[in-house]
Each structure stands twice: as structure tokens, then as C-alpha cells.
Design a protein around this motif. Structure first.
Motif, PDB file in Angstrom:
ATOM      1  N   LYS A 171      -4.457 -92.137  22.476  1.00 32.88           N
ATOM      2  CA  LYS A 171      -4.094 -93.594  22.563  1.00 32.88           C
ATOM      3  C   LYS A 171      -4.867 -94.295  23.401  1.00 32.88           C
ATOM      4  O   LYS A 171      -5.209 -95.372  23.578  1.00 32.88           O
ATOM      5  CB  LYS A 171      -2.515 -93.846  22.803  1.00 32.88           C
ATOM      6  N   TRP A 173      -3.404 -88.854  12.481  1.00 35.63           N
ATOM      7  CA  TRP A 173      -2.046 -88.344  12.553  1.00 35.63           C
ATOM      8  C   TRP A 173      -2.284 -86.968  13.186  1.00 35.63           C
ATOM      9  O   TRP A 173      -3.256 -86.167  12.927  1.00 35.63           O
ATOM     10  CB  TRP A 173      -1.382 -88.090  11.279  1.00 35.63           C
ATOM     11  N   ALA A 203       2.773 -86.408   7.734  1.00 33.48           N
ATOM     12  CA  ALA A 203       1.658 -87.022   8.141  1.00 33.48           C
ATOM     13  C   ALA A 203       0.838 -86.967   6.893  1.00 33.48           C
ATOM     14  O   ALA A 203       0.063 -87.892   6.934  1.00 33.48           O
ATOM     15  CB  ALA A 203       1.160 -85.993   8.996  1.00 33.48           C
ATOM     16  N   GLU A 208      -4.442 -96.420  14.622  1.00 32.82           N
ATOM     17  CA  GLU A 208      -3.122 -96.226  14.915  1.00 32.82           C
ATOM     18  C   GLU A 208      -3.206 -94.900  15.088  1.00 32.82           C
ATOM     19  O   GLU A 208      -3.506 -94.040  14.291  1.00 32.82           O
ATOM     20  CB  GLU A 208      -2.226 -96.675  13.931  1.00 32.82           C
ATOM     21  N   VAL A 209      -2.407 -94.371  16.162  1.00 33.94           N
ATOM     22  CA  VAL A 209      -2.345 -92.957  16.365  1.00 33.94           C
ATOM     23  C   VAL A 209      -0.699 -92.370  16.167  1.00 33.94           C
ATOM     24  O   VAL A 209       0.223 -93.156  16.807  1.00 33.94           O
ATOM     25  CB  VAL A 209      -2.629 -92.665  17.795  1.00 33.94           C
ATOM     26  N   HIS A 210      -0.633 -91.302  15.369  1.00 33.80           N
ATOM     27  CA  HIS A 210       0.764 -91.002  14.976  1.00 33.80           C
ATOM     28  C   HIS A 210       0.999 -89.560  15.388  1.00 33.80           C
ATOM     29  O   HIS A 210       0.030 -88.790  15.126  1.00 33.80           O
ATOM     30  CB  HIS A 210       1.199 -91.178  13.615  1.00 33.80           C
ATOM     31  N   LEU A 211       2.205 -89.068  16.090  1.00 30.27           N
ATOM     32  CA  LEU A 211       2.584 -87.637  16.477  1.00 30.27           C
ATOM     33  C   LEU A 211       3.285 -87.286  15.435  1.00 30.27           C
ATOM     34  O   LEU A 211       4.315 -88.150  15.113  1.00 30.27           O
ATOM     35  CB  LEU A 211       2.721 -87.453  17.842  1.00 30.27           C
ATOM     36  N   ALA A 212       3.416 -85.991  15.018  1.00 28.32           N
ATOM     37  CA  ALA A 212       4.366 -85.540  14.052  1.00 28.32           C
ATOM     38  C   ALA A 212       4.389 -83.963  14.119  1.00 28.32           C
ATOM     39  O   ALA A 212       3.485 -83.197  14.429  1.00 28.32           O
ATOM     40  CB  ALA A 212       4.012 -85.685  12.368  1.00 28.32           C
ATOM     41  N   LYS A 231      -7.513 -92.424   6.514  1.00 31.96           N
ATOM     42  CA  LYS A 231      -6.549 -91.808   7.345  1.00 31.96           C
ATOM     43  C   LYS A 231      -6.867 -90.464   7.575  1.00 31.96           C
ATOM     44  O   LYS A 231      -7.038 -89.717   6.498  1.00 31.96           O
ATOM     45  CB  LYS A 231      -5.283 -91.967   6.426  1.00 31.96           C
ATOM     46  N   GLU A 264       2.243 -84.277  22.724  1.00 27.98           N
ATOM     47  CA  GLU A 264       2.500 -85.443  23.493  1.00 27.98           C
ATOM     48  C   GLU A 264       1.542 -85.798  24.528  1.00 27.98           C
ATOM     49  O   GLU A 264       1.027 -87.149  24.441  1.00 27.98           O
ATOM     50  CB  GLU A 264       3.900 -85.334  23.919  1.00 27.98           C
ATOM     51  N   GLY A 323      -1.695 -86.789  22.238  1.00 33.13           N
ATOM     52  CA  GLY A 323      -1.381 -88.056  22.028  1.00 33.13           C
ATOM     53  C   GLY A 323      -1.392 -89.255  22.748  1.00 33.13           C
ATOM     54  O   GLY A 323      -2.146 -90.274  22.411  1.00 33.13           O
ATOM     55  N   GLU A 347      -5.884 -94.800  10.543  1.00 30.84           N
ATOM     56  CA  GLU A 347      -4.751 -93.982  10.922  1.00 30.84           C
ATOM     57  C   GLU A 347      -5.279 -92.737  11.541  1.00 30.84           C
ATOM     58  O   GLU A 347      -6.044 -91.993  10.763  1.00 30.84           O
ATOM     59  CB  GLU A 347      -3.693 -93.861   9.973  1.00 30.84           C
TER      60      GLU A 347
END
Length: 437
Positions: free
Chosen positions: A56, A37, A77, A67-71, A6, A49, A52, A35
């Protein structure tokens, strides 16, 4: 370390991030990231965004299960992270513009990591970094912090000096850029080249060059000495390498040719072409490219941004820690006697053996004698800057300002300090009530 990696990137909305994505994808076979983040602040949400979505698309094209996560909330995160990469800019590009423009108004070089600009970038950044470290210690205490945020040496030193968190490594793309430049000069693949680096961030020297493990330093210096300016290492002049018996980094020019550089920067300033203005225009163009729903690669235009080889250096380092490779890379870490003439507890940029327990600095002896005093002065400047950032002491900030060799006098330094404290007060809470005291 658990299966799957991660990675959390603080400053994930940066225009540099596609470089990082490319690096992760290129090394996925040895660094199984599950992961990723990307974290940014509320004013950077739109850029986050855009980045992100591009990330992706790049990952979808690769077929790798990442997996891509935005925070916006970094604490969400950080939970369970293995590696945290920092690449943030407190005050955004508007702050950089002030760092360049205000000193130039006083006839002093305005530059992002050198002189008054470097001081103020550090003053803004260090408190934010130390707050982040508190969260890391709580949420992912075993994680490694890879700091790419400038001024890298100063910011990394603040973590060592002002916290008990030691899993931090500072990283810069200048050394790997120098290695690649030498590889081009010798017309060989970069994988066959290694350099021994000694110094501090943005004032580092290649004291040896190896081709397939055999020193070719004298050959390289001879080749450099027969050209006025070596195109593959910007601003490095051949005769300078001959004089030092080492290869200086591009930032040497700010001190070796201070008057010439200042004259050029003043001209750019008067014509509205400071580096901050150029970068702002480049950023706008890059994000217009990033928005395209058909773009699924890192666009080549990103190399104009100044982050060349960032992804290669960052992911190479992470992979070496994760896989306990024991290879040699230049990073920023505690000196511990690697450079004889600098304090043992200060942060230096040197070649290190990279293991699962982090970098182990190689004992290099010392800095080339012709520039030893300059590097020592800059190291004192960095130490004072860290203290000023943490304490909010006006007097310490003034000492740091006037210790920097680009500042011509105490009088000029005080004028610049006062104006910059006022201009940046939104991002200097430690100083806010201390201006003018």
C-alpha cells in the motif's frame, strides 16, 4: 477483457511480493491494474499484513489508483480475477529445510527443486495447486494462472495432465536472468537481447542468442570460453557452452559436477549453512525491513533472496497476454512438438509467441545431443512425480525417487523416501495411510 485488471497472488505474504508490486507499477501504463489481492494461509497472516502494508505504501507513493486487498480465504479473492499468480510454499521454510537436510544425511544432494527435495516439494504442492484450480474454474474460469511455484515444470504439468483447465503458464526467472547476463557480457541493454530456449524447467539451454535480431551465439560462446566461470550467469562455465554449442542454465552443475557440488553442500550442511538456513536468515532480515513505516520501495536486499527479475518476467508475461503483443518469451507450456525428443503432451520450457490466447510454442527441433538423455530422464522423473502426488502411490513415488539421476541406488532412494514421507506427513494427505505399505 474488461477495463481494469484484477490480479490475485496466492502466497501474497511471500518475501518476493515487493518484486511483483514494483513490476506492476513499472508497467502500469500498459497494464492498468485496479485491484491487487494478496492471499495467504492463517499461519502466514502476520507476514501477509506486513507485505500488504508495504504494498500500500509503494502504491500510494506511485499515485496509481490500485486497491490492495488482503485475504485468508482464497475464494473471496478469486471472484472475477483476470490473472492469478501462484508463489506459495507448502510447509513453509521448515519443509524446505527437511528437503535439504534429509537427503544430505544419506549422502545425496539436498536441493529445493532437484533430486529428492524436488520430488517432495512437488508431492506437497501438486494437490494444493489442483484444489486451487477447482476454485478458479468455478469463480473465474477465463482467468490466466501464472505459476511461479516450484518445481515450476512439474507443478504446471500437473494442471495440464490432471484437469481440463488450460489457461496456465509456468514461469521461471532463470531464462530472463541468463538473458540479462548475456546483455552485461556484451555491454548492451537487455531490451536488445533475445535468446531461444529449449529444455525443461531448471534444465534449459540457450540454443541461440540474438542482438538486435542478429545471431551472436558464436561470439557469446567464444567470450564465455575465455573465462573459467562467467560471473553474470552463476555456475555456468565457458567450456561447457563450447561443448554443447549452447548456453546451459545454472542447474546443469548439479548433474555435470555432481560430486563437487555434493562435497560443497555436505560441508555447508555440517557447518549449518544450507541454503534453507541462509534463506531463513534472509527472510527474517527482509521482514524487519518491510515493517518500517517509512519504507515505500522494494529494498535492494531482496536480490539476495534469489528472486531477481521475477517481477519483470511475471508482469511482462501478463502484459503480453493482456495486450495480445505477440512477442517472444520463454515460458513453461505444453510441448506439442516444439522439442522432438520429448512427449508432445508434456510440459517444456521453450521460447513462445505470447498472445491473448496464451503461449504458442516455437518449433525448436531438439535438445543438444550431449544432454538429451539427461533431459529425457528428468522428464520421466517429473511425470512419475505428478502421478505419485495425485495417487498417493508409494510404489510410484519410489519409482520417481530412483529415476532421478542424483539418487545413487534403489536402496538409498528407499531410505530417503521413507524418512521424508514421515517427516512431511502433515502435508501429504494422499500418502498418510500408505507409508510403509
Amino acid at each position: 477483457m474488461k477495463q481494469g485488471v484484477k490480479i490475485v497472488t496466492i502466497g501474497g505474504g511471500s518475501s518476493y511480493t515487493p518484486e511483483l508490486i514494483e513490476g506492476i507499477l513499472n508497467r502500469y501504463h500498459e497494464l492498468p491494474v485496479t485491484e491487487l489481492w494478496l492471499v495467504d494461509i492463517e499461519p502466514g497472516k502476520e507476514k501477509l499484513e506486513i507485505i500488504g502494508n508495504l504494498a500500500k505504501r509503494m502504491i500510494m507513493k506511485s499515485g496509481f489508483p490500485i486497491e490492495v486487498h488482503l485475504a485468508i480465504d482464497k475464494r473471496v479473492a478469486l471472484e472475477g480475477a483476470d490473472f492469478i499468480i501462484t508463489q506459495f510454499r507448502v510447509g513453509l521454510l521448515e519443509a524446505r529445510a527437511r528437503d535439504e537436510n534429509i537427503p544430505l544425511r544419506h549422502g545425496v544432494l539436498g536441493q529445493e527443486t532437484n533430486g529428492p527435495g524436488g520430488l517432495f516439494k512437488g508431492l506437497r504442492t501438486i494437490p494444493v495447486m489442483l484444489d486451487l484450480v477447482k476454485d478458479i474454474k468455478e469463480l473465474c474460469p477465463e482467468a490466466w494462472l501464472i505459476n511461479f511455484t516450484n518445481p515450476v515444470g512439474m507443478v504446471t504439468e500437473s494442471v495440464f495432465r490432471c484437469s481440463d483447465y488450460k489457461n496456465v503458464v509456468g514461469l521461471c526467472n532463470v531464462p530472463i536472468g541468463m538473458e540479462k547476463g548475456i546483455a552485461k557480457l556484451l555491454k548492451v541493454d537487455h531490451s536488445r537481447i533475445r535468446m531461444d530456449f529449449v529444455g525443461i524447467n531448471h534444465m534449459v539451454y540457450g540454443v541461440d542468442v540474438y542482438l538486435d535480431g542478429v545471431s551472436v551465439k558464436e561470439k557469446v560462446i567464444d567470450l564465455l570460453s575465455h573465462t573459467k566461470k562467467y560471473a553474470f550467469i552463476k555456475n555456468v562455465e565457458g567450456q561447457e557452452s563450447r561443448k554443447l554449442s549452447a548456453i546451459p542454465c545454472p542447474y546443469q552443475m548439479y548433474y555435470e559436477k555432481k560430486d563437487e557440488v555434493l562435497q560443497e553442500e555436505m560441508k555447508n550442511y555440517q557447518e549449518g549453512r544450507t541454503r534453507a538456513a541462509v534463506v531463513k536468515k534472509l527472510e527474517t532480515e527482509l521482514f524487519d525491513l518491510y515493517k518500517s513505516p517509512t519504507l515505500a520501495i522494494k529494498p535492494p536486499q531482496i536480490e539476495q533472496r534469489g528472486g531477481a527479475y521475477y517481477s519483470e518476467a511475471a508482469v511482462r508475461l501478463i502484459s503480453s497476454i493482456y495486450n495480445d503483443k505477440g512477442d517472444i518469451q520463454p515460458v513453461n507450456t505444453l510441448n506439442k512438438g516444439a522439442i522432438a525428443s520429448l512427449p508432445s503432451n508434456s510440459t517444456v520450457e521453450v521460447s513462445c509467441v505470447i498472445t491473448k490466447n496464451g503461449p504458442k510454442a516455437i518449433i525448436h527441433g531438439d535438445i543438444p545431443s550431449a544432454v538429451r538423455g539427461l533431459v529425457q530422464q528428468l522428464k520421466r522423473f517429473e511425470g512419475m512425480s505428478v502421478e505419485a502426488a495425485v495417487t498417493g502411490s508409494y510404489d510410484t513415488a519410489l519409482l520417481a525417487m530412483t529415476e532421478n539421476p542424483l539418487v545413487p541406488s534403489n536402496k538409498v532412494g528407499k531410505r530417503i523416501l521413507d524418512e521424508m514421507l514421515e517427516a512431511h506427513k502433515e502435508h501429504l494427505p494422499n500418502f498418510y495411510k500408505k507409508v510403509g505399505t
